[in-house]
Design an enzyme around this catalytic site. Structure first.
Site, PDB file in Angstrom:
ATOM      1  N   ARG A   1       6.019   4.707   2.067  1.00  0.00           N
ATOM      2  CA  ARG A   1       5.022   5.776   2.133  1.00  0.00           C
ATOM      3  C   ARG A   1       4.891   6.213   3.575  1.00  0.00           C
ATOM      4  O   ARG A   1       5.184   5.407   4.486  1.00  0.00           O
ATOM      5  CB  ARG A   1       3.700   5.183   1.649  1.00  0.00           C
TER       6      ARG A   1
ATOM      7  N   TYR B   1       6.777   7.570  -1.656  1.00  0.00           N
ATOM      8  CA  TYR B   1       5.551   7.844  -2.418  1.00  0.00           C
ATOM      9  C   TYR B   1       5.321   9.346  -2.547  1.00  0.00           C
ATOM     10  O   TYR B   1       5.028   9.855  -3.631  1.00  0.00           O
ATOM     11  CB  TYR B   1       4.377   7.174  -1.697  1.00  0.00           C
TER      12      TYR B   1
ATOM     13  N   LYS C   1       0.819  -1.226   0.000  1.00  0.00           N
ATOM     14  CA  LYS C   1       0.000   0.000   0.000  1.00  0.00           C
ATOM     15  C   LYS C   1       0.848   1.271   0.000  1.00  0.00           C
ATOM     16  O   LYS C   1       0.460   2.296   0.551  1.00  0.00           O
ATOM     17  CB  LYS C   1      -0.980   0.024   1.197  1.00  0.00           C
TER      18      LYS C   1
ATOM     19  N   HIS D   1       6.929  -7.926  -1.815  1.00  0.00           N
ATOM     20  CA  HIS D   1       6.911  -7.170  -0.552  1.00  0.00           C
ATOM     21  C   HIS D   1       7.852  -7.818   0.472  1.00  0.00           C
ATOM     22  O   HIS D   1       7.849  -7.440   1.641  1.00  0.00           O
ATOM     23  CB  HIS D   1       5.510  -7.168   0.069  1.00  0.00           C
TER      24      HIS D   1
ATOM     25  N   GLY E   1      -5.340   7.808  -3.925  1.00  0.00           N
ATOM     26  CA  GLY E   1      -4.007   8.177  -4.432  1.00  0.00           C
ATOM     27  C   GLY E   1      -3.555   9.545  -3.952  1.00  0.00           C
ATOM     28  O   GLY E   1      -2.918  10.294  -4.696  1.00  0.00           O
TER      29      GLY E   1
ATOM     30  N   ARG F   1      -7.803   3.856  -5.017  1.00  0.00           N
ATOM     31  CA  ARG F   1      -8.783   4.437  -4.105  1.00  0.00           C
ATOM     32  C   ARG F   1      -8.733   5.952  -4.267  1.00  0.00           C
ATOM     33  O   ARG F   1      -9.463   6.514  -5.065  1.00  0.00           O
ATOM     34  CB  ARG F   1      -8.496   3.977  -2.664  1.00  0.00           C
TER      35      ARG F   1
HETATM   36  P1  PAP Z   1      -0.379  -3.267  -3.063  1.00  0.00           P
HETATM   37  O1  PAP Z   1       0.771  -3.072  -2.139  1.00  0.00           O
HETATM   38  O2  PAP Z   1      -1.467  -4.113  -2.497  1.00  0.00           O
HETATM   39  O3  PAP Z   1       0.018  -3.695  -4.422  1.00  0.00           O
HETATM   40  P2  PAP Z   1      -0.433  -0.473  -3.682  1.00  0.00           P
HETATM   41  O4  PAP Z   1      -0.543  -0.302  -5.141  1.00  0.00           O
HETATM   42  O5  PAP Z   1       0.901  -0.294  -3.069  1.00  0.00           O
HETATM   43  O6  PAP Z   1      -1.074  -1.852  -3.250  1.00  0.00           O
HETATM   44  O7  PAP Z   1      -1.346   0.552  -2.911  1.00  0.00           O
HETATM   45  C1  PAP Z   1      -2.506   1.101  -3.386  1.00  0.00           C
HETATM   46  C2  PAP Z   1      -2.401   2.576  -3.079  1.00  0.00           C
HETATM   47  O8  PAP Z   1      -1.703   3.218  -4.149  1.00  0.00           O
HETATM   48  C3  PAP Z   1      -3.781   3.208  -3.015  1.00  0.00           C
HETATM   49  O9  PAP Z   1      -3.646   4.314  -2.129  1.00  0.00           O
HETATM   50  P3  PAP Z   1      -4.894   4.927  -1.330  1.00  0.00           P
HETATM   51  O10 PAP Z   1      -5.607   3.792  -0.698  1.00  0.00           O
HETATM   52  O11 PAP Z   1      -4.302   5.879  -0.331  1.00  0.00           O
HETATM   53  O12 PAP Z   1      -5.713   5.631  -2.346  1.00  0.00           O
HETATM   54  C4  PAP Z   1      -3.959   3.636  -4.451  1.00  0.00           C
HETATM   55  O13 PAP Z   1      -4.967   4.609  -4.611  1.00  0.00           O
HETATM   56  C5  PAP Z   1      -2.577   4.159  -4.764  1.00  0.00           C
HETATM   57  N1  PAP Z   1      -2.316   4.201  -6.205  1.00  0.00           N
HETATM   58  C6  PAP Z   1      -2.627   3.263  -7.135  1.00  0.00           C
HETATM   59  N2  PAP Z   1      -2.236   3.670  -8.336  1.00  0.00           N
HETATM   60  C7  PAP Z   1      -1.651   4.877  -8.200  1.00  0.00           C
HETATM   61  C8  PAP Z   1      -1.068   5.809  -9.116  1.00  0.00           C
HETATM   62  N3  PAP Z   1      -1.004   5.552 -10.399  1.00  0.00           N
HETATM   63  N4  PAP Z   1      -0.573   6.959  -8.601  1.00  0.00           N
HETATM   64  C9  PAP Z   1      -0.632   7.231  -7.274  1.00  0.00           C
HETATM   65  N5  PAP Z   1      -1.182   6.392  -6.360  1.00  0.00           N
HETATM   66  C10 PAP Z   1      -1.698   5.221  -6.817  1.00  0.00           C
END
Ligand code: PAP
Length: 331
Positions: free
Chosen positions: A160, A227, A72, A138, A296, A294
């Site tokens: 992050r 991040y 995340k 991870h 971002g 979600r």
């Molecule tokens: P994972 O570790 O399960 O693969 P990961 O992609 O690290 O998940 O985390 C998802 C987060 O990255 C979400 O954050 P939020 O819950 O605070 O919104 C998601 O919205 C965010 N995210 C996904 N894609 C992007 C992107 N292209 N740019 C910025 N943030 C992103």
């Protein structure tokens, strides 16, 4: 014992892993399912099986790129950026046929732990044999397969701020629990577990510090991103990543705006709106791709933390990161 469950439901694990699980400390994570402590970090059974299997079977090549994150912390994004940078001259990355438009980045850059897991759901079918291969994981630094540490493959790591990371993880698991009609634990209970370091791949501070220290010791092998920094100036970090990976942007590419094209293609709004990310599912475990997008945002935590939670988390982070020179932007 109760049958081991994974994030997406009923993945069984081998007898060998079942036996190992019986010997490990056990607790629960934010959606109420069991996690187990192994070599100091906490794992769902499916990820522990993947870790053990990848350590046995994965052989890193010098040309490999390993995208590593604390969960995340922007995994989906960093995988897309890395894929776009590495393949910018091979594929029609910016065309309507771009693999990034039709395939979620988790499927383009497979998790080592799933790809080499005995329950891999055919992930290995999707592993590109073209060099450089790109994998994600991870796994904490101390538990990485030896060949990753000992070969000349490169690692790009992203973490992050722990406040936003915790909220993102909590919201993610709440959605999954809802999809699976499971009762998640309360927000307060999840926060308590977080502060004790009991969450998948946690404690988060140990994960982050492991890679932070390793990146200081070996900056040519590990590039360390946050991040919030990448959000603030994505072009700068895309350029830096390309240099690090040994595929720098030429002056011609820069003047043609290739960096900006990559930034736009992989931006949160663009990725969230892609049909594959609105309706598709992740091949690794069947979760809806939409779960990975979600808000971002940096600073979303302020809508959820009470003042006492903020105070406790601040103290915890001060204590854990003290002396490391590692700081996080909170908004
Ligand atoms: P994972 O570790 O399960 O693969 P990961 O992609 O690290 O998940 O985390 C998802 C987060 O990255 C979400 O954050 P939020 O819950 O605070 O919104 C998601 O919205 C965010 N995210 C996904 N894609 C992007 C992107 N292209 N740019 C910025 N943030 C992103």
């Amino acid at each position: 014992m109760e049958k081991s469950q994974s994030l997406a439901g009923e993945f069984g694990v081998s007898d060998e892993i079942e036996e190992l699980l019986l010997t490990l400390p056990r607790d629960k994570t934010f959606d109420g399912s069991s996690i187990y402590q192994y070599e100091g970090a906490w794992y769902r059974p499916i990820f522990l099986a993947g870790l053990i299997s990848s350590r046995k079977h994965f052989q890193a090549k010098d040309s490999d790129v390993i995208v590593i994150t604390f969960l995340k912390s922007g995994t989906t994004w960093l995988k897309a950026l890395t894929y776009a940078i590495v393949h910018r001259s091979h594929h029609a990355i910016f065309d309507s046929n771009s693999p990034l438009l039709t395939t979620n980045s988790h499927d383009l850059v497979p998790f080592l732990d799933f790809a080499y897991s005995p329950n891999n759901n055919n992930c290995s079918e999707h592993i590109s044999t073209d060099d450089p291969r790109i994998f994600g994981t991870h796994i904490p630094y101390s538990s990485l397969p030896d060949s990753i540490k000992n070969s000349n493959c490169r690692i790009v790591y992203m973490c992050r701020n722990p406040f936003d990371q915790f909220i993102s993880h909590w919201k993610f698991l709440q959605n999954i629990a809802q999809e699976q009609s499971v009762q998640p634990i309360s927000f307060e209970e999840a926060f308590e577990l977080f502060c004790k370091g009991i969450h998948s791949f946690g404690p988060s501070w140990e994960h982050v510090l492991g890679y932070w220290k390793a990146s200081l010791d070996n900056p040519r092998k590990i590039l360390f991103f946050k991040y919030e920094d990448v959000k603030e100036d994505t072009s700068f970090h895309v350029n830096k990543l390309a240099d690090f990976l040994g595929c720098p942007f030429s002056d011609v590419e820069k003047s043609r705006g290739v960096i900006e094209e990559i930034v736009k293609l992989c931006s949160f709004d663009n990725m969230k709106d892609m049909e594959v990310n609105k309706t598709g599912r992740f091949r690794g475990n069947g979760l809806k791709n939409s779960n990975f997008f979600r808000k971002g945002k940096v600073g979303d935590w302020t809508d959820y933390f009470t003042p006492s939670m903020s105070e406790r988390m601040n103290k915890l982070m001060e204590e854990k990161f003290s002396g490391s020179d590692l700081t996080f932007k909170m908004s």
